[in-house]
Design a protein around this motif. Structure first.
Motif, mmCIF file in Angstrom:
data_model
loop_
_atom_site.group_PDB
_atom_site.id
_atom_site.type_symbol
_atom_site.label_atom_id
_atom_site.label_comp_id
_atom_site.label_asym_id
_atom_site.label_seq_id
_atom_site.Cartn_x
_atom_site.Cartn_y
_atom_site.Cartn_z
ATOM 1 N N GLY A 265 0.792 -1.216 0.000
ATOM 2 C CA GLY A 265 0.000 0.000 0.000
ATOM 3 C C GLY A 265 0.829 1.272 0.000
ATOM 4 O O GLY A 265 0.282 2.368 0.140
ATOM 5 N N LEU A 266 2.151 1.139 -0.160
ATOM 6 C CA LEU A 266 3.012 2.316 -0.130
ATOM 7 C C LEU A 266 2.661 3.292 -1.260
ATOM 8 O O LEU A 266 2.544 4.502 -1.030
ATOM 9 C CB LEU A 266 4.486 1.901 -0.234
ATOM 10 N N THR A 269 -0.602 5.157 -0.547
ATOM 11 C CA THR A 269 -0.483 6.057 0.609
ATOM 12 C C THR A 269 0.348 7.292 0.283
ATOM 13 O O THR A 269 -0.010 8.417 0.643
ATOM 14 C CB THR A 269 0.142 5.307 1.800
ATOM 15 N N THR A 273 -0.848 11.157 0.155
ATOM 16 C CA THR A 273 -0.215 12.100 1.078
ATOM 17 C C THR A 273 0.349 13.302 0.332
ATOM 18 O O THR A 273 0.195 14.455 0.770
ATOM 19 C CB THR A 273 0.904 11.402 1.865
ATOM 20 N N SER A 420 10.658 1.469 3.212
ATOM 21 C CA SER A 420 9.623 0.759 3.977
ATOM 22 C C SER A 420 9.524 -0.721 3.636
ATOM 23 O O SER A 420 8.452 -1.292 3.639
ATOM 24 C CB SER A 420 8.257 1.410 3.715
ATOM 25 N N TRP A 447 6.576 -1.868 7.115
ATOM 26 C CA TRP A 447 5.445 -0.945 7.013
ATOM 27 C C TRP A 447 4.330 -1.552 6.159
ATOM 28 O O TRP A 447 4.580 -2.233 5.170
ATOM 29 C CB TRP A 447 5.914 0.360 6.383
ATOM 30 N N THR A 448 3.089 -1.292 6.553
ATOM 31 C CA THR A 448 1.949 -1.752 5.758
ATOM 32 C C THR A 448 0.787 -0.789 5.925
ATOM 33 O O THR A 448 0.535 -0.275 7.034
ATOM 34 C CB THR A 448 1.501 -3.162 6.172
ATOM 35 N N SER A 449 0.070 -0.550 4.848
ATOM 36 C CA SER A 449 -1.079 0.352 4.917
ATOM 37 C C SER A 449 -2.261 -0.288 5.635
ATOM 38 O O SER A 449 -3.246 0.392 5.928
ATOM 39 C CB SER A 449 -1.503 0.766 3.503
ATOM 40 N N ASP A 454 0.675 2.841 11.076
ATOM 41 C CA ASP A 454 1.747 2.945 10.089
ATOM 42 C C ASP A 454 1.450 4.041 9.079
ATOM 43 O O ASP A 454 2.330 4.840 8.713
ATOM 44 C CB ASP A 454 1.915 1.611 9.357
ATOM 45 N N VAL A 455 0.206 4.077 8.609
ATOM 46 C CA VAL A 455 -0.193 5.091 7.631
ATOM 47 C C VAL A 455 -0.079 6.484 8.245
ATOM 48 O O VAL A 455 0.423 7.422 7.609
ATOM 49 C CB VAL A 455 -1.627 4.838 7.131
ATOM 50 N N THR A 456 -0.510 6.618 9.487
ATOM 51 C CA THR A 456 -0.457 7.914 10.149
ATOM 52 C C THR A 456 0.971 8.417 10.276
ATOM 53 O O THR A 456 1.277 9.574 9.956
ATOM 54 C CB THR A 456 -1.092 7.829 11.551
ATOM 55 N N SER A 459 2.459 9.301 6.759
ATOM 56 C CA SER A 459 1.796 10.474 6.191
ATOM 57 C C SER A 459 2.176 11.745 6.930
ATOM 58 O O SER A 459 2.447 12.789 6.312
ATOM 59 C CB SER A 459 0.275 10.281 6.212
#
Length: 838
Positions: A265-266, A269, A273, A420, A447-449, A454-456, A459
């Motif tokens: 999901g990098l 994301t 962002t 990531s 890292w994973t969405s 992780d997303v927070t 971003s």
């Protein structure tokens, strides 16, 4: 915890030191000022009578308790020496870590304007490891203390969050010989028509513009000029300081679109962002340019069309060994991820993408910002998995990552990395790109969405990175009084020459360390240092930020030791240890740190302790230094147990560039007790917006209660430790559940129960928000909830392993305790006793 003493008490006597400070300088300096200190005072008095009104105006300035220096009067000498026995003072007095550095004590009339409190730089900007300078190289060597400067040109990500004055015109007055900038420590002669350089003593003319207001077209009092009143100031540089017209800021985003990036999901994301952050990029004059390159086994460029039915075209370059450039690349974000959604390509050609991005912007300069979820495995700069067994992989595996940075610097291009991968990514090799182009490496392992936290984090950090003000086409030079040489430089930049550091773009969240050697005996009571950063602002102005520092000199160890800045010294030894780790081994680095502690203790015992005490004696202002250097050996960089090389390399990059306050917190984490904190903690202080935090505790479980709640801040993560015997009502107040085993553990967020200011949940969330906010860093700290104590309910083996791993991670922050094979601080002090000469 309240402070046990006043940190740096002033002495009651010592007029011999004062006499020496005010005495005329000794002969022997090639740039020797033939005017004695008394002559200078007389000249100043004549000047005061010439312009009495102006001087009286500035007599209202008075030094305050938080002033960066103290002007001495007839009864105030240098800092007095106080001794502490490290072995007897356990636990160590960690309140010292938040105290200011030892005061800088200067003679009267050191500054041009009497009693101006802003003449010496704040340690937030410019500090020395020693606040009294040895007057010879032999004395410095004998002390075993390092002499170095720490330059932190900015202390906020945004310019408006600072309070640095700017000159009202473009008049820049510099010494004709040493090129030092005019500053509050110069002296005026010939009725104020000329100024004597405080670095080399040469006389220079005062510019006519100093007494003329270009804007209002009338005479101006030169004593009001900011460069004569402030240690940190920005000059508006005239045209001759520009080699070419100001260039627009260019951001070229290199985005991994291989299968690893799509699955994690990098790609989605990052594009979202960037889209949401476009209006945060500094763009006052609407000149910012943005380009995008998608990278897998091919290079994908995008061209924006005016036809709204077909808003963009995709241009694919499949021969990545010799890529060509499309005619134009414009921004494309909303549909970006869907173009690669069904990809099965596992290759990632970072090297060819970097070269293509370089060709795209080499006539302008700017930033190459790379987002990667894969190891570069195709084309130039191809990397392979390196065997980690029995090895510390901190070296560069491919010369491309060293040669390419020279090309970037010649074209004013910075490389930033956001990595990531869930597997090995060779951070040690890739990090050479940011290290030598004034960028930064940001690492997000596994890292994973799928994880909201992780997303927070990603971003928030990417958005703050894009929104920070930056300088363009910058250079840094540090000058000192005659007799000093800037010897070694540490930080993220490119050495253009022996004393000039080059920055294609100048970040606002990094710090730089300069080691100084003494080449000639120092004959003056006060010495001076100046750092100057020439740069272009994001608004297209050419500026020079100048930082000034004045320090007394001495020929006595008992003046030098009580002036030593333990936090600055820790910063310097951190860089020296990194240097040994990269050139030799981790063991050599840790041996170096321990040897330095022994050397300093031996010198202090031999030269400064009376009566031959057998304890571990050290100057009180340095009593945290052994703890900090010991704690440094337990960080991820130097930990003896097996650590993934990517994690170790990432920690090295971070500690090698952060400002001092963040470095210290990374080395010695801060612990707060929440269950018994005062009622006002977590609430704004009276008449202030700042949230009141609990008093920090020592990083040791020896003082913990088995029913307590503890918050650990290591500057990168926050750990909330929930003890096994915690009171159920406390769990209910914080997590809205009375069952200890139903609270969410691991990476998570606290539930928002109520916004009642007296509610425990609300106050803890406010404390966490306060610790997350950092005006000088983009780091967003994830929160990990850790369940302590024995497990009384059955859980799966995988959950047990996860819980134990989380506990071990949190426990590794408690550096005073024994962790794994690493000794406790008490054990470390015991081992020192046999090494300190009896």
């Amino acid at each position: 915890m309240s402070s046990r003493r006043r940190a740096y008490p002033q002495p009651q006597n010592g007029t011999d030191i004062l006499s020496r400070l005010l005495a005329p300088p000794l002969p022997g300096n090639q740039f020797h000022d033939q005017t004695t200190s008394l002559d200078i005072d007389s000249t100043t008095e004549k000047l005061q009578h010439t312009n009495l009104d102006a001087v009286n105006q500035f007599r209202s300035y008075q030094s305050t308790d938080n002033s960066p220096y103290v002007s001495v009067n007839q009864s105030l000498p240098l800092n007095q020496l106080y001794t502490t026995d490290l072995a007897r003072e356990l636990p160590p007095a960690i309140s010292d870590l938040s105290l200011p550095q030892p005061p800088i004590v200067l003679p009267q009339r050191t500054t041009l304007i009497p009693n101006v409190a802003t003449a010496n730089a704040s340690p937030d900007y410019f500090r020395s490891t020693l606040n009294v300078i040895p007057n010879s190289s032999s004395l410095l060597k004998k002390s075993k203390l390092p002499l170095a400067l720490i330059v932190n040109p900015y202390n906020a990500l945004k310019y408006e969050d600072e309070n640095v004055p700017i000159t009202s015109d473009s008049t820049v007055s510099r010494c004709r010989r040493c090129k030092g900038y005019i500053n509050p420590f110069i002296t005026l002669v010939e009725n104020g028509r000329r100024w004597r350089c405080n670095f080399c003593n040469l006389l220079n003319d005062i510019p006519h513009a100093f007494e003329y207001d270009e804007i209002n077209g009338q005479r101006k009092n030169k004593f009001e000029r900011v460069e004569l009143n402030h240690a940190v100031v920005e000059f508006n540089a005239p045209r001759e300081y520009m080699s070419k017209p100001p260039q627009p800021i260019v951001y070229t985003f290199i985005i991994d679109v291989s299968v690893n990036a799509i699955r994690s999901g990098l790609t989605r994301t990052i594009t979202r962002t960037i889209l949401e952050s476009l209006d945060r990029i500094p763009n006052v004059h609407q000149t910012v340019r943005v380009a995008f390159i998608g990278v897998d086994s091919s290079l994908h460029f995008f061209k924006l069309n005016h036809d709204l039915d077909h808003p963009f075209e995709t241009l694919v370059i499949s021969d990545i060994e010799d890529p060509f450039l499309p005619q134009a690349i414009e921004k494309l974000l909303i549909d970006f991820p869907s173009l690669f959604q069904k990809t099965a390509i596992q290759e990632f050609g970072l090297g060819p993408a970097l070269k293509s991005g370089h060709k795209l912007i080499n006539h302008i300069g700017g930033k190459l910002i790379c987002f990667a979820a894969s190891l570069p495995n195709i084309g130039e700069g191809k990397l392979t998995n390196r065997d980690e067994i029995g090895k510390t992989l901190l070296s560069c595996a491919d010369n491309f990552y060293k040669s390419f940075v020279a090309e970037c610097n010649s074209c004013q291009i910075t490389v930033d990395l956001f990595l990531s991968s869930s597997g090995y990514q060779d951070v040690a090799t890739l990090s050479n790109l940011p290290r030598y182009t004034a960028g930064q490496t940001h690492y997000y392992p596994a890292w994973t969405s799928a994880e909201f936290e992780d997303v927070t984090k990603l971003s928030e950090e990417v958005s703050d990175h894009l929104s920070q003000d930056i300088g363009l086409e910058a250079v840094l030079r540090v000058r000192g009084s005659t007799g000093f040489r800037m010897n070694s430089f540490y930080g993220n930049f490119f050495n253009r020459s022996s004393d000039l550091c080059s920055f294609p773009t100048f970040p606002r969240d990094q710090s730089y360390t300069i080691e100084i050697s003494i080449e000639d005996n120092i004959t003056k009571p006060v010495v001076y240092f100046q750092a100057a950063i020439l740069h272009s602002t994001s608004t297209g102005e050419r500026r020079i930020r100048v930082l000034n520092l004045a320090l007394p000199s001495s020929n006595k160890l008992n003046d030098i030791y009580p002036s030593a800045d333990q936090l600055a010294i820790t910063n310097f030894f951190t860089h020296k240890a990194f240097e040994k780790a990269l050139s030799n081994s981790l063991q050599d680095a840790t041996d170096f740190l321990k040897a330095k502690v022994v050397e300093i203790l031996n010198v202090y015992k031999k030269e400064l302790v009376r009566g031959g005490s057998s304890g571990l004696q050290l100057s009180t202002n340095l009593r945290m230094l052994p703890l900090l250097l010991f704690s440094l050996t337990k960080t991820l960089v130097f930990r003896s147990e097996r650590v993934p090389s990517d994690h170790r390399a990432s920690a090295l990059n971070s500690l090698g560039s952060v400002p001092v306050d963040l470095l210290v917190k990374s080395i010695y984490p801060t612990v707060y007790s929440l269950h018994d904190m005062p009622d006002e903690c977590g609430l704004p202080q009276q008449n202030e917006k700042t949230i009141l935090l609990p008093e920090p505790l020592n990083t040791s479980k020896s003082s913990w209660e088995n029913y307590g709640l503890y918050l650990i801040d290591n500057s990168n993560e926050l750990f909330l430790w929930v003890s096994g015997n915690v009171v159920p009502s406390l769990v209910e107040d914080l997590f809205a559940t009375g069952n200890l085993y139903t609270i969410p553990t691991g990476k998570t967020e606290l539930p928002e129960l109520r916004d009642n200011a007296t509610d425990f949940n609300y106050r803890v969330r406010q404390i966490i928000a306060k610790l997350r906010y950092q005006k000088d860093s983009i780091i967003w700290k994830n929160l990990y909830v850790v369940l302590g104590g024995s497990i009384n309910e059955p859980i799966e083996i995988s959950q047990q392993r996860e819980l134990m791993a989380l506990r071990m991670w949190a426990n590794s922050c408690l550096v005073e305790d024994k962790t794994g094979s690493e000794p406790s601080y008490r054990d470390f002090l015991t081992s020192l006793k046999s090494k300190v000469s009896q």
